[in-house]
Scaffold this motif. Sequence first.
Motif, PDB file in Angstrom:
ATOM      1  N   THR A 194       5.879   4.707   4.872  1.00  0.00           N
ATOM      2  CA  THR A 194       6.455   4.446   6.202  1.00  0.00           C
ATOM      3  C   THR A 194       7.850   3.846   6.081  1.00  0.00           C
ATOM      4  O   THR A 194       8.796   4.278   6.756  1.00  0.00           O
ATOM      5  CB  THR A 194       5.538   3.503   6.998  1.00  0.00           C
ATOM      6  N   ARG A 195       7.986   2.855   5.214  1.00  0.00           N
ATOM      7  CA  ARG A 195       9.290   2.197   5.089  1.00  0.00           C
ATOM      8  C   ARG A 195      10.315   3.115   4.420  1.00  0.00           C
ATOM      9  O   ARG A 195      11.491   3.126   4.797  1.00  0.00           O
ATOM     10  CB  ARG A 195       9.150   0.888   4.306  1.00  0.00           C
ATOM     11  N   THR A 196       9.870   3.889   3.441  1.00  0.00           N
ATOM     12  CA  THR A 196      10.773   4.839   2.787  1.00  0.00           C
ATOM     13  C   THR A 196      11.296   5.858   3.798  1.00  0.00           C
ATOM     14  O   THR A 196      12.498   6.159   3.838  1.00  0.00           O
ATOM     15  CB  THR A 196      10.057   5.564   1.640  1.00  0.00           C
ATOM     16  N   ALA A 197      10.406   6.396   4.615  1.00  0.00           N
ATOM     17  CA  ALA A 197      10.806   7.393   5.614  1.00  0.00           C
ATOM     18  C   ALA A 197      11.807   6.822   6.598  1.00  0.00           C
ATOM     19  O   ALA A 197      12.793   7.485   6.961  1.00  0.00           O
ATOM     20  CB  ALA A 197       9.561   7.905   6.346  1.00  0.00           C
ATOM     21  N   ALA A 198      11.590   5.583   7.023  1.00  0.00           N
ATOM     22  CA  ALA A 198      12.500   4.963   7.996  1.00  0.00           C
ATOM     23  C   ALA A 198      13.913   4.831   7.430  1.00  0.00           C
ATOM     24  O   ALA A 198      14.906   5.045   8.133  1.00  0.00           O
ATOM     25  CB  ALA A 198      11.965   3.600   8.413  1.00  0.00           C
ATOM     26  N   ILE A 199      14.006   4.497   6.139  1.00  0.00           N
ATOM     27  CA  ILE A 199      15.327   4.330   5.520  1.00  0.00           C
ATOM     28  C   ILE A 199      15.985   5.683   5.273  1.00  0.00           C
ATOM     29  O   ILE A 199      17.173   5.875   5.563  1.00  0.00           O
ATOM     30  CB  ILE A 199      15.197   3.523   4.213  1.00  0.00           C
ATOM     31  N   LEU A 200      15.226   6.645   4.776  1.00  0.00           N
ATOM     32  CA  LEU A 200      15.818   7.929   4.410  1.00  0.00           C
ATOM     33  C   LEU A 200      16.158   8.801   5.613  1.00  0.00           C
ATOM     34  O   LEU A 200      17.108   9.590   5.561  1.00  0.00           O
ATOM     35  CB  LEU A 200      14.881   8.692   3.459  1.00  0.00           C
ATOM     36  N   ASN A 201      15.393   8.667   6.702  1.00  0.00           N
ATOM     37  CA  ASN A 201      15.720   9.492   7.877  1.00  0.00           C
ATOM     38  C   ASN A 201      16.702   8.830   8.831  1.00  0.00           C
ATOM     39  O   ASN A 201      17.047   9.389   9.870  1.00  0.00           O
ATOM     40  CB  ASN A 201      14.443   9.926   8.615  1.00  0.00           C
TER      41      ASN A 201
ATOM     42  N   SER B  91       0.853  -1.185   0.000  1.00  0.00           N
ATOM     43  CA  SER B  91       0.000   0.000   0.000  1.00  0.00           C
ATOM     44  C   SER B  91       0.888   1.234   0.000  1.00  0.00           C
ATOM     45  O   SER B  91       2.083   1.162   0.351  1.00  0.00           O
ATOM     46  CB  SER B  91      -0.905   0.025   1.233  1.00  0.00           C
ATOM     47  N   LEU B  92       0.307   2.366  -0.371  1.00  0.00           N
ATOM     48  CA  LEU B  92       1.054   3.617  -0.351  1.00  0.00           C
ATOM     49  C   LEU B  92       1.502   3.956   1.073  1.00  0.00           C
ATOM     50  O   LEU B  92       2.615   4.441   1.279  1.00  0.00           O
ATOM     51  CB  LEU B  92       0.201   4.747  -0.923  1.00  0.00           C
ATOM     52  N   GLU B  93       0.638   3.704   2.049  1.00  0.00           N
ATOM     53  CA  GLU B  93       0.994   3.997   3.441  1.00  0.00           C
ATOM     54  C   GLU B  93       2.209   3.183   3.885  1.00  0.00           C
ATOM     55  O   GLU B  93       3.139   3.705   4.517  1.00  0.00           O
ATOM     56  CB  GLU B  93      -0.201   3.701   4.356  1.00  0.00           C
ATOM     57  N   GLU B  94       2.210   1.903   3.536  1.00  0.00           N
ATOM     58  CA  GLU B  94       3.333   1.038   3.897  1.00  0.00           C
ATOM     59  C   GLU B  94       4.599   1.480   3.168  1.00  0.00           C
ATOM     60  O   GLU B  94       5.696   1.496   3.746  1.00  0.00           O
ATOM     61  CB  GLU B  94       2.983  -0.411   3.540  1.00  0.00           C
ATOM     62  N   LEU B  95       4.460   1.855   1.913  1.00  0.00           N
ATOM     63  CA  LEU B  95       5.590   2.346   1.128  1.00  0.00           C
ATOM     64  C   LEU B  95       6.163   3.616   1.748  1.00  0.00           C
ATOM     65  O   LEU B  95       7.387   3.753   1.898  1.00  0.00           O
ATOM     66  CB  LEU B  95       5.139   2.613  -0.312  1.00  0.00           C
TER      67      LEU B  95
END
Length: 390
Positions: A338-345, A332-336
């Motif tokens: 959330t995981r993107t933010a965790a990696i980039l931050n 889902s977009l929400e899951e995408l």
Amino acid sequence: PKNILHIEIDSDVLRTEDWSRTLAFLQKHDSRHAVMLRPGPLALAKTLLRQPLGKLLTCIAAVVRSHPKNAFYIVARALAFHAQVLYWKNALSPFPNAKVALIGYEALFPKPLSLALAERGIHTYATQERLHMSFHNQINAVIDTYFTASDFAGAQWKKKPYSHIFRHVPTGLYRVDMLKKYQRPEPCPPAVVVFDFHSELDREFADAQFNVTWKSNHAFYEDILRLAALHPDHTFVIRGKNDAWTTIPFFKDVYEAILASDNVVINTMYDSLDESYKLAANARLIISRPSSIAEECSAIGIPVIIHDYMPHIPHYFSHIMPWGALNPYVHSLEELATRTAAILNGSFSPSSEMDADRQRIFGAYDDTTVQQKIQQHILSHLAQSDKRSL
């Protein structure tokens, strides 16, 4: 080199830009090439008619006696397969000195051709193209020596009832060498590399292939635009097999939105050799539709997220292969997001379980010697073959 003959068997390939580039490469390296196209019904019928009638009738009678209910279907399939083996065996006759055959894409290589090569005494080699194919029971192969991604992958191939692989040699995914080759020690700009699917110019043809429909590809680009708006300090680089989708009116709105974006770009450097690997090797994050390069990046620890959903399907690929703690799929977009933010931050860090599963699934083959090991194995076989022929 002149002792290598490149043979193309797919007529569709001959009409593509890839074939033009292949020809240019072969000519540059003074290699020969030939075309042996797959046989059509007429060619197969002619091949069968040249065979002794007595043997064919004996085989047909045996099938009818043992399987009277399904005799017609079994005989038709068996005759077609037998005709293909004979056709390929005849097609190989101009190459009496051939010793090995290097198979380009094992999943699509015709099994009758594999058997014809075996009858000619030509040893077949193949490298594993994609790890997930180990888990597709409908994808099979007939190969003498198969260079697999890992022991884990080889064990799965051994379970397939309709494959025959004489020897599994775990070497790693061979294109991982390219990723390691292009990795730079100095810090790189914070780029997220996005690997999309291609879009067919013909919508009816595209919609017949459920994973590359125009609607699903359009939704994917919309998701990337939404992600990019959440991370203005990172550049999102979209890279596909081609950029034909940018010319299709259906994508006009999302294409113009990308052009207007400050941090989303479309990479169109298709004349640059290994461009996808140059981009991926130094990416902060890979966001990809299911692809071989996503597997290769994961094999060497580059963060990977696989976009595994479409407007009409909540998931379509994640059930095929067990990734364990490495699981890269989002649905889902929400899951995408959330995981993107965790990696980039920077809040995400690989766990010991992830490292263990990476080694179990991909092996420890990230030392840039995969292609070298494969070449050495083949050259050793050729040297032994030369000694036996003396």
